[in-house]
Design a protein around this motif. Sequence first.
Motif, PDB file in Angstrom:
ATOM      1  N   ASN A  48       0.826  -1.212   0.000  1.00 36.40           N
ATOM      2  CA  ASN A  48       0.000   0.000   0.000  1.00 36.40           C
ATOM      3  C   ASN A  48       0.859   1.262   0.000  1.00 36.40           C
ATOM      4  OD1 ASN A  48      -2.706  -1.030  -0.014  1.00 36.40           O
ATOM      5  ND2 ASN A  48      -2.417  -1.705   2.097  1.00 36.40           N
ATOM      6  N   ILE A  49       1.951   1.238   0.726  1.00 34.85           N
ATOM      7  CA  ILE A  49       2.858   2.393   0.758  1.00 34.85           C
ATOM      8  C   ILE A  49       3.494   2.605  -0.611  1.00 34.85           C
ATOM      9  CG2 ILE A  49       5.020   3.268   1.724  1.00 34.85           C
ATOM     10  CD1 ILE A  49       4.162   1.977   4.393  1.00 34.85           C
ATOM     11  N   ALA A  56       4.205   1.134  -7.245  1.00 33.64           N
ATOM     12  CA  ALA A  56       3.604  -0.200  -7.269  1.00 33.64           C
ATOM     13  C   ALA A  56       3.824  -0.911  -8.599  1.00 33.64           C
ATOM     14  CB  ALA A  56       2.115  -0.114  -6.961  1.00 33.64           C
ATOM     15  N   GLY A  57       3.893  -0.151  -9.687  1.00 34.66           N
ATOM     16  CA  GLY A  57       4.065  -0.747 -11.006  1.00 34.66           C
ATOM     17  C   GLY A  57       5.391  -1.454 -11.186  1.00 34.66           C
ATOM     18  N   GLU A  58       6.359  -1.128 -10.328  1.00 32.86           N
ATOM     19  CA  GLU A  58       7.680  -1.744 -10.432  1.00 32.86           C
ATOM     20  C   GLU A  58       7.766  -3.066  -9.674  1.00 32.86           C
ATOM     21  OE1 GLU A  58      10.800   0.954  -9.391  1.00 32.86           O
ATOM     22  OE2 GLU A  58       9.770   2.688 -10.239  1.00 32.86           O
ATOM     23  N   ASP A  64       9.896  -8.434  -5.032  1.00 31.38           N
ATOM     24  CA  ASP A  64      10.049  -7.080  -5.571  1.00 31.38           C
ATOM     25  C   ASP A  64       9.550  -6.037  -4.583  1.00 31.38           C
ATOM     26  OD1 ASP A  64      11.111  -7.976  -7.935  1.00 31.38           O
ATOM     27  OD2 ASP A  64       9.206  -7.972  -9.003  1.00 31.38           O
ATOM     28  N   ILE A  65       8.390  -6.322  -3.977  1.00 37.69           N
ATOM     29  CA  ILE A  65       7.809  -5.388  -3.020  1.00 37.69           C
ATOM     30  C   ILE A  65       8.783  -5.122  -1.879  1.00 37.69           C
ATOM     31  CG2 ILE A  65       5.981  -5.080  -1.291  1.00 37.69           C
ATOM     32  CD1 ILE A  65       4.128  -6.663  -3.160  1.00 37.69           C
ATOM     33  N   ALA A  66       9.310  -6.192  -1.301  1.00 37.91           N
ATOM     34  CA  ALA A  66      10.239  -6.052  -0.175  1.00 37.91           C
ATOM     35  C   ALA A  66      11.516  -5.323  -0.599  1.00 37.91           C
ATOM     36  CB  ALA A  66      10.571  -7.426   0.395  1.00 37.91           C
ATOM     37  N   LYS A  67      12.024  -5.650  -1.774  1.00 39.05           N
ATOM     38  CA  LYS A  67      13.269  -5.059  -2.247  1.00 39.05           C
ATOM     39  C   LYS A  67      13.103  -3.561  -2.505  1.00 39.05           C
ATOM     40  CE  LYS A  67      16.798  -5.652  -5.862  1.00 39.05           C
ATOM     41  NZ  LYS A  67      16.757  -4.280  -6.431  1.00 39.05           N
TER      42      LYS A  67
END
Length: 259
Positions: A48-49, A56-58, A64-67
Amino acid sequence: MSAKKETLGKTVGIVVAVCLACSIVVSGAAVGLRSLQNTNAALDKQSNILKAAGLAGEAVSKADIAKIYDERVEEKFVNLDTGEYVANPAEGTGKPYDMYGKVSKDPSTSVQVEGAPAGFNRRANVANVYHIKDEQGAVSRIILPVHGSGLWDLMYGLLAIDSDGKTVRELIYYQHKETPGLGGEIQNPAWQEKWDGIKLYKDGEVAVQVKKGVKPGDEYAVDALSGATLTSNGVQNTLVYWMSDNGFGPYLKNQSWKS
């Protein structure tokens, strides 16, 4: 007679044993899943952040989210009365700081909200904020957690502001109980896009509005949701409260992220 009693006793014993075994299995499952639940909750928060940050698109996978979160997001803690950064109030507890948890109910770590203008009675003294860093390491956006009453219950969101401290880029609601197709449209991407570029302040005062009949070029207002007056009013009241001196006002005036 004794045979009947013996049969009844065995039946009760079996029932008790089965219930006990089931309770042990359920308790064990709950304990075993707690770590996974905490991991998923943290991942959902990060997602969400990143959405509010425009990143978010990346992220196409959990990794990926964590990185991206680790590389581009820095969590800070702000004393809402002074607008100054403070140490993590949950440091050493092994748990993340939650401004909506017990601290918002404890008189020693929260304040009474007079009149409950945004629909809640107490707010934590310290709030989480999130710095979004560009590729050079400079702060490009500030993500502020906001919440307030809608039609049915509290609505929780993330407000993304430019590093100028007054221009909105995103308003993302991630938890609410509003009516689908009406107030639930706060999650409609078409409505969310209307917030990009909206100004929060005019002549030092909170000026942002959610109203009907917004004129083209009005940089302080967003169209209210059709058929959802109370939800729209809730968004309005939420932003007015959190952008004022009662909420993040002192922090946004200080612009400490630039120092």
